[in-house]
Scaffold this motif. Structure first.
Motif, PDB file in Angstrom:
ATOM      1  N   GLU A 216       0.616  -1.207  -0.046  1.00 13.23           N
ATOM      2  CA  GLU A 216      -0.145   0.094   0.136  1.00 13.23           C
ATOM      3  C   GLU A 216       0.785   1.196   0.024  1.00 13.23           C
ATOM      4  OE1 GLU A 216      -2.605   2.897   0.229  1.00 13.23           O
ATOM      5  OE2 GLU A 216      -3.164   0.872  -0.183  1.00 13.23           O
ATOM      6  N   PRO A 217       0.779   2.141  -0.973  1.00 15.46           N
ATOM      7  CA  PRO A 217       1.453   3.321  -1.261  1.00 15.46           C
ATOM      8  C   PRO A 217       0.980   4.759  -0.299  1.00 15.46           C
ATOM      9  CG  PRO A 217       0.504   2.944  -3.073  1.00 15.46           C
ATOM     10  CD  PRO A 217      -0.025   1.803  -2.402  1.00 15.46           C
ATOM     11  N   ASN A 218      -0.279   4.577   0.026  1.00 15.60           N
ATOM     12  CA  ASN A 218      -1.010   5.716   0.076  1.00 15.60           C
ATOM     13  C   ASN A 218      -1.575   5.953   1.959  1.00 15.60           C
ATOM     14  OD1 ASN A 218      -0.948   6.378  -2.589  1.00 15.60           O
ATOM     15  ND2 ASN A 218      -3.025   5.481  -3.128  1.00 15.60           N
ATOM     16  N   ALA A 219      -2.182   4.894   2.118  1.00 22.41           N
ATOM     17  CA  ALA A 219      -2.787   4.953   3.596  1.00 22.41           C
ATOM     18  C   ALA A 219      -1.955   4.503   4.585  1.00 22.41           C
ATOM     19  CB  ALA A 219      -3.891   3.828   3.417  1.00 22.41           C
ATOM     20  N   TYR A 220      -1.727   5.762   5.390  1.00 21.24           N
ATOM     21  CA  TYR A 220      -0.851   5.935   6.405  1.00 21.24           C
ATOM     22  C   TYR A 220      -1.284   6.867   7.455  1.00 21.24           C
ATOM     23  CZ  TYR A 220       2.863   3.462   4.139  1.00 21.24           C
ATOM     24  OH  TYR A 220       3.551   2.425   3.668  1.00 21.24           O
ATOM     25  N   ALA A 221      -1.306   6.674   8.546  1.00 24.08           N
ATOM     26  CA  ALA A 221      -2.017   7.550   9.763  1.00 24.08           C
ATOM     27  C   ALA A 221      -1.308   7.432  11.060  1.00 24.08           C
ATOM     28  CB  ALA A 221      -3.588   7.220   9.792  1.00 24.08           C
ATOM     29  N   ASP A 222      -1.547   8.528  11.716  1.00 25.61           N
ATOM     30  CA  ASP A 222      -0.987   8.401  13.157  1.00 25.61           C
ATOM     31  C   ASP A 222      -2.014   7.649  14.002  1.00 25.61           C
ATOM     32  OD1 ASP A 222       1.343   9.458  12.037  1.00 25.61           O
ATOM     33  OD2 ASP A 222       0.888  11.499  12.877  1.00 25.61           O
ATOM     34  N   LEU A 223      -1.723   6.821  15.037  1.00 23.08           N
ATOM     35  CA  LEU A 223      -2.890   6.191  16.050  1.00 23.08           C
ATOM     36  C   LEU A 223      -2.450   6.846  17.330  1.00 23.08           C
ATOM     37  CD1 LEU A 223      -4.068   2.847  16.054  1.00 23.08           C
ATOM     38  CD2 LEU A 223      -2.956   3.675  18.061  1.00 23.08           C
ATOM     39  N   ARG A 224      -3.446   7.280  18.054  1.00 25.28           N
ATOM     40  CA  ARG A 224      -3.247   7.634  19.636  1.00 25.28           C
ATOM     41  C   ARG A 224      -4.398   7.038  20.180  1.00 25.28           C
ATOM     42  NH1 ARG A 224      -0.361  11.152  22.296  1.00 25.28           N
ATOM     43  NH2 ARG A 224      -1.121  11.897  24.479  1.00 25.28           N
ATOM     44  N   LYS A 225      -3.961   6.249  21.375  1.00 20.89           N
ATOM     45  CA  LYS A 225      -4.984   5.687  22.035  1.00 20.89           C
ATOM     46  C   LYS A 225      -4.217   5.513  23.730  1.00 20.89           C
ATOM     47  CE  LYS A 225      -7.446   1.333  23.252  1.00 20.89           C
ATOM     48  NZ  LYS A 225      -7.911   0.084  22.939  1.00 20.89           N
ATOM     49  N   ALA A 226      -5.070   5.853  24.677  1.00 17.33           N
ATOM     50  CA  ALA A 226      -4.457   5.876  25.975  1.00 17.33           C
ATOM     51  C   ALA A 226      -3.231   6.690  26.420  1.00 17.33           C
ATOM     52  CB  ALA A 226      -4.506   4.374  26.363  1.00 17.33           C
ATOM     53  N   GLY A 227      -3.048   7.922  25.517  1.00 20.76           N
ATOM     54  CA  GLY A 227      -1.977   8.513  25.713  1.00 20.76           C
ATOM     55  C   GLY A 227      -0.741   8.004  24.929  1.00 20.76           C
ATOM     56  N   GLU A 228      -0.813   6.806  24.553  1.00 22.19           N
ATOM     57  CA  GLU A 228       0.334   6.585  23.453  1.00 22.19           C
ATOM     58  C   GLU A 228       0.057   6.969  21.987  1.00 22.19           C
ATOM     59  OE1 GLU A 228       2.616   2.452  22.228  1.00 22.19           O
ATOM     60  OE2 GLU A 228       1.207   2.404  23.739  1.00 22.19           O
ATOM     61  N   THR A 229       1.019   7.363  21.308  1.00 24.08           N
ATOM     62  CA  THR A 229       0.953   7.700  19.901  1.00 24.08           C
ATOM     63  C   THR A 229       1.983   6.717  19.146  1.00 24.08           C
ATOM     64  OG1 THR A 229       0.408   9.965  20.280  1.00 24.08           O
ATOM     65  CG2 THR A 229       1.357   9.398  18.270  1.00 24.08           C
TER      66      THR A 229
ATOM     67  N   VAL B  81       6.059  13.054  15.865  1.00 25.55           N
ATOM     68  CA  VAL B  81       6.624  12.426  16.742  1.00 25.55           C
ATOM     69  C   VAL B  81       6.021  13.216  18.085  1.00 25.55           C
ATOM     70  CG1 VAL B  81       8.698  11.700  18.059  1.00 25.55           C
ATOM     71  CG2 VAL B  81       8.537  11.305  15.562  1.00 25.55           C
ATOM     72  N   ASP B  82       5.958  12.410  18.869  1.00 25.00           N
ATOM     73  CA  ASP B  82       5.364  12.919  20.478  1.00 25.00           C
ATOM     74  C   ASP B  82       6.570  12.714  21.330  1.00 25.00           C
ATOM     75  OD1 ASP B  82       4.337  13.610  22.841  1.00 25.00           O
ATOM     76  OD2 ASP B  82       2.732  12.316  23.018  1.00 25.00           O
ATOM     77  N   VAL B  83       7.392  13.632  21.573  1.00 17.06           N
ATOM     78  CA  VAL B  83       8.648  13.893  22.091  1.00 17.06           C
ATOM     79  C   VAL B  83       8.478  13.561  23.461  1.00 17.06           C
ATOM     80  CG1 VAL B  83       9.762  15.259  20.498  1.00 17.06           C
ATOM     81  CG2 VAL B  83       8.948  16.207  22.356  1.00 17.06           C
ATOM     82  N   THR B  84       7.207  13.843  23.991  1.00 16.27           N
ATOM     83  CA  THR B  84       7.055  13.492  25.524  1.00 16.27           C
ATOM     84  C   THR B  84       6.581  12.046  25.801  1.00 16.27           C
ATOM     85  OG1 THR B  84       4.890  14.050  25.294  1.00 16.27           O
ATOM     86  CG2 THR B  84       6.417  15.933  25.674  1.00 16.27           C
ATOM     87  N   GLN B  85       6.395  11.046  24.829  1.00 22.96           N
ATOM     88  CA  GLN B  85       5.793   9.829  25.189  1.00 22.96           C
ATOM     89  C   GLN B  85       7.220   8.911  25.315  1.00 22.96           C
ATOM     90  OE1 GLN B  85       3.399   8.282  22.448  1.00 22.96           O
ATOM     91  NE2 GLN B  85       4.372   6.477  22.371  1.00 22.96           N
ATOM     92  N   THR B  86       7.017   8.134  26.508  1.00 19.59           N
ATOM     93  CA  THR B  86       7.999   7.053  26.877  1.00 19.59           C
ATOM     94  C   THR B  86       7.185   5.909  26.842  1.00 19.59           C
ATOM     95  OG1 THR B  86       7.279   7.330  29.376  1.00 19.59           O
ATOM     96  CG2 THR B  86       9.336   8.594  28.117  1.00 19.59           C
ATOM     97  N   GLY B  87       7.345   5.140  25.660  1.00 17.37           N
ATOM     98  CA  GLY B  87       6.620   3.674  25.515  1.00 17.37           C
ATOM     99  C   GLY B  87       7.261   2.637  26.310  1.00 17.37           C
ATOM    100  N   PRO B  88       6.749   1.512  26.182  1.00 15.48           N
ATOM    101  CA  PRO B  88       7.110   0.325  26.926  1.00 15.48           C
ATOM    102  C   PRO B  88       8.300  -0.105  26.273  1.00 15.48           C
ATOM    103  CG  PRO B  88       5.145  -0.264  25.634  1.00 15.48           C
ATOM    104  CD  PRO B  88       5.353   1.305  25.765  1.00 15.48           C
ATOM    105  N   GLU B  89       9.056  -1.134  26.670  1.00 18.25           N
ATOM    106  CA  GLU B  89      10.407  -1.793  26.093  1.00 18.25           C
ATOM    107  C   GLU B  89       9.818  -2.567  24.995  1.00 18.25           C
ATOM    108  OE1 GLU B  89      12.646  -3.297  29.305  1.00 18.25           O
ATOM    109  OE2 GLU B  89      13.687  -1.481  29.642  1.00 18.25           O
TER     110      GLU B  89
END
Length: 951
Positions: free
Chosen positions: A66-79, A150-158
């Protein structure tokens, strides 16, 4: 485009509804949906904007191509950014935002850029923004570039990682991959089968097939159950993204529950690629409109997700696959016009189907979605969706990553593997066997299992006619959908002589989009070939590099964070340092005492005690790399800038180790214990690097020499006693050794004993005072430190942290590599040019030191700096400036600066232009808007004659 969810069909769980939003609009989905399937079912025609012109883009395919359909996903404070909607399973409660659009994909305000498209063709930025100054435009261009935020404040899981060994890895769980895994497993092999889809089965999940007398889906289900019973490791939602040396294949496994991806590092005896093939787009004017889709992708949405992408379809094809797909859409209730460019194609009929042969689409019409098309015979067809099938492109990325060579098959109009690779076998559609019966019949021989029975299958013979983009095509014929590359851009590249395939890629950005050219590359190569009178093989292909699809950084990093990435190393007597009140800091990867006491005021006290009486310092992190063997001296002469083979047993020599470009990489003292045994004492932060460098050169340049390298740093503790009372402290600590100066001079080493065990004493100094380094086994360290600490206190001395040592060494002008040097510093800049003139043997970096750059007279050189304006300490990093030309010009900078315990003024070191010839000169310094004055002096400010070394 009037897509809809059918009342029945597909693999989704209609009993479990999910809800998410896309650009703020609510969307209904079901368990098992991808985001793309749910968006199609909800009637979303425009889901993205193209990269350069911001043209509206709809969903084109159903998989990784797929060359077109991209999006950013946010849920429960994680992006999570730039998710490919065709491969991501829908998640309840998710908030999707189309990548880099404002306010939405449908109403993006930057869409007006397309009005200026004629003025911004490929390469326009190279030509346009050089005047008057690129930097005027750069911030705005960079702000518009990129996809997602990019959400620079986010600290995701390992992330998680796993190592795995097996006899065979089968990539692709279509009919060929499943059959391959079963044959190998039944032959007793340990097999891993992976597929990037959420459900295994490949083309059998969407196309009609009969295998071994069973419907394709039934056959797949039964065989997958059999594979599980045979112990085969089955990994759905797993992409094989790279093949590396020695049959290492890397897999990225996505998690349906949204937890971090799992990275598999798999060592396999054999890799079998059954990766299938991708449906190619067709070239015609405005072929990028939303509602123009891959025919195979549309069939996948129908059969797997119960989504009919349109009610009035035009299916344009140039190959044998079109007929079966057309029937499937008719059976689902759509009206279909099959536009087949093959004049001799067999006539097909079905309720709701109209078949046109020998014609092709010339142009599509519509504003934000296709509404009708014009054919090459001037006929106009009204439609809500156009499906295209321009031939199959084998997914040979992994094969090419492994240095496999490709050839162009004129009958199949595709690039296919040209030869076998050791340990890697390409199977099925990936090698150009597009007919299912032929692909399965070839398996036993390809696997080396002649006794295995051929699996019978019904297959449609492959037939295709060329449908490449051609020079001079009218209108805007798009090749790379996301990066807005048209046939005219490729023609422009040819006119400007960017005819090399790599130059074409970089000049037009063809194939550099997020799909990495999966749908665009072959059409681009074909067009460049026609423009330059070459065949596709003569044009060649760009280099295939991993990853095949994007891999999250968290997956690549795994749990290697903090101390697990760079483990903090600890001293053998850490508890005794803590008991003494040490304040710790990380220095060169080691946890070391910075000072002893409540606050930083202790630093000056420690430095003064060491200078006036005696100090005890834990120097254990200093490198202790033993180089042993008859050829060790010759080897070290090559490693060191200085000549070290002339050092006599029991002697020491200070020297530099350079990188190949002549830059000072490390400094330290080399100790020669006997004729064939040396100890390289390198900087504590460079131990691993120096050890790796020496081992590499031993293998590459001295493979036949008798040399053994052993890093003894971790097994040896080293304590430094420094100051006028250093010798008395050693004697009081009960160390048995002859310390008389006549036999134990500065820069020599000898053996002694402590508590009945061997101990090495070396007279070297990093403070300028009489100093001894005492090295023992780690298990003896605690007792030795205790005795030395008690004796130090007896002679009015104290424990010394690394910060106090930094002051003492700066007073003497002793450098710290990386602090008082930078990535341009060469030995001559530090006052050591003799070896370059006098050394006869080769050494690392020698050739680079003879280049004009290294010989420039105006290089920055090490100097001392003394404040001359009465304002006290000079700021580290302050730049020396030259004001003779009007505007300030940097002539170097301050590298170290300290208040002195031995002199009536602060001391500083710096790298200043032509500094060695400017002693006594005053210069201006500037730092954060403030200007200072300083006098250039020799680096050594304290005891320049070295009398205190024997005091």
């Amino acid at each position: 485009m009037s897509a809809k969810r059918l009342p029945a069909g597909g693999e989704i769980n209609r009993g479990k509804a999910l809800r998410f939003t896309f650009d703020g609009q609510p969307v209904l989905a079901y368990e098992g949906d991808t985001f793309a399937a749910a968006l199609l079912a909800a009637g979303h025609k425009v889901v993205a904007r193209s990269f350069k012109y911001r043209r509206p883009r709809g969903i084109f395919a159903a998989g990784a191509e797929e060359p077109n359909a991209y999006a950013d996903l946010r849920k429960a404070g994680e992006t999570r950014i730039n998710l490919r909607l065709t491969t991501e399973l829908a998640v309840d409660g998710a908030e999707l935002r189309s990548a880099s659009t404002a306010p939405s994909a449908l109403h993006d305000r930057t869409g007006m850029l397309d009005l200026f498209a004629r003025f911004i063709p490929s390469g326009f930025y190279y030509k346009t923004f050089i005047w008057p100054n690129w930097h005027l435009f750069e911030p705005h261009i960079r702000e518009m570039a990129g996809l997602g935020r990019v959400d620079v404040t986010q600290t995701g899981p390992e992330g998680e990682q796993k190592n795995h060994h097996c006899d065979a890895v089968v990539v692709g769980a279509g009919p060929v991959g499943i059959a391959t895994a079963r044959m190998l497993a039944e032959a007793g092999q340990k097999v891993l089968l992976c597929d990037e889809a959420s459900r295994m089965g490949g083309s059998l999940l969407s196309r009609d097939a009969v295998i071994d007398g069973l419907p394709g889906r039934t056959w797949a289900r039964q065989n997958l159950d059999a594979l599980q019973a045979l112990g085969v490791t089955l990994l759905p939602l797993t992409t094989a993204f790279g093949i590396y040396d020695h049959n290492l294949i890397a897999l990225n496994q996505r998690r349906a529950d949204g937890s971090p991806d799992l990275l598999w590092r798999v060592r396999a005896g054999r890799i079998l690629l059954a990766t299938g093939a991708i449906d190619r787009p067709l070239p015609f004017d405005r072929n990028d409109l939303p509602g123009i889709m891959s025919a195979q992708g549309a069939l996948t949405y129908l059969r797997r997700y119960g989504v009919l992408v349109g009610e009035r379809l035009v299916l344009a094809t140039n190959n044998a696959a079109g007929a079966g797909m057309a029937r499937a859409f008719c059976e689902a209730g759509a009206e279909v016009v099959l536009v087949d460019s093959r004049p001799a194609a067999a006539e097909i009929s079905a309720p709701g189907l109209r078949h046109l042969r020998g014609v092709e689409i010339r142009k599509a019409f519509g504003r934000k979605a296709v509404t009708h098309v014009q054919l090459s015979d001037d006929q106009t067809l009204t439609c809500d969706t156009v499906l295209v099938s321009g031939g199959l492109t084998p997914s040979i990325h992994l094969y090419a990553q492994a240095k496999g060579k490709l050839r162009f098959d004129d009958q199949k109009l595709a690039l296919v593997p040209d030869s076998e690779l050791a340990g890697i076998t390409v199977l099925g559609a990936a090698r150009g066997d597009f007919a299912l019966d032929r692909a399965l019949a070839a398996l036993p021989a390809a696997l080396g299992l002649p006794e295995a029975a051929v699996i019978p299958a019904e297959g449609t013979p492959w037939d295709i006619t060329p449908a490449w983009p051609t020079p001079g095509m009218k209108g805007r014929v798009w090749i790379d959908y996301q990066h807005d590359v048209t046939t005219k851009d490729v023609a422009l590249a040819a006119r400007e002589n960017f005819v090399s395939v790599e130059h074409l890629k970089r000049y037009t950005t063809l194939g550099m989009a997020t799909d990495q050219g999966k749908t665009s590359n072959l059409n681009g190569l074909a067009l460049m070939g026609q423009l330059t009178g070459r065949t596709i093989p003569e044009v060649g292909t760009t280099t295939y590099r991993p990853p095949f699809t994007p891999v999250p950084y968290v997956s690549l990093a795994g749990n290697r964070g903090g101390e697990r990435m760079n483990p903090l190393r600890r001293l053998a007597v850490e508890n005794q340092h803590r008991a003494a009140g040490a304040s710790f800091g990380e220095y060169g990867g080691w946890l070391r005492p910075a000072w002893y006491g409540c606050d930083e005021s202790a630093i000056m006290t420690e430095a003064r005690l060491a200078r006036e009486h005696v100090g005890l310092f834990d120097a254990s992190p200093l490198g202790k790399i033993e180089v042993i063997g008859p050829d060790a001296a010759e080897f070290l002469d090559f490693i060191y800038y200085n000549t070290v083979s002339t050092v006599k047993p029991g002697g020491c020599r200070y020297g530099f180790i350079l990188s190949e470009n002549g830059i000072v990489y490390d400094d330290g003292v080399l100790v020669r214990l006997d004729e064939s045994r040396f100890i390289v004492s390198c900087s504590s932060s460079h131990v691993a690097g120096v050890y790796g460098m020496m081992e590499e050169w031993r293998q590459d340049r001295f493979p036949t020499k008798k040399i053994f390298i052993h890093n003894a740093t971790a097994e040896t503790a080293t304590f430094t006693v420094t100051g006028p009372k250093a010798r008395e402290v050693i004697r009081a600590a009960g160390i048995e050794a002859d310390l008389a100066d006549e036999g134990f001079r500065h820069m020599t080493t000898r053996w002694g004993r402590f508590a009945g065990h061997e101990l090495r004493l070396t007279r070297v100094s990093f403070t300028g005072d009489r100093s001894y380094e005492l090295s023992v086994r780690q298990d003896l360290a605690s007792g030795l430190w205790q005795k030395l600490a008690e004796a130090t206190a007896e002679f009015k001395g104290g424990l010394v942290g690394i910060e106090a040592i930094m002051i003492l060494r700066a007073e003497k002008g002793f450098i710290v590599i990386g602090k008082d040097s930078d990535g341009m510093t060469r030995p001559g800049d530090l006052g050591l040019s003799g070896p370059l003139r006098n050394k006869k043997t080769e050494f690392i970096g020698r050739r680079s030191l003879l280049q004009d750059e290294a010989q420039r007279p105006d290089r920055n050189q090490l100097v001392g700096l003394v404040p001359s304006d009465g304002l006290g300490l000079l700021p580290i990093g302050a730049h020396g400036i030259d004001l003779s030309g009007g505007a300030p010009r940097s002539i170097g900078y301050v590298t170290s600066s300290y208040d002195s315990v031995s002199l009536p003024h602060p001391v500083a070191l710096g790298l200043i232009e032509r500094g060695a010839s400017r002693h006594g000169e005053e210069i201006t310094l500037q730092h954060l808007g403030q200007r200072r004055r300083a006098r250039i002096t020799p680096p050594c400010a304290f005891d320049p004659e070295g009398e205190r070394l024997n005091a």
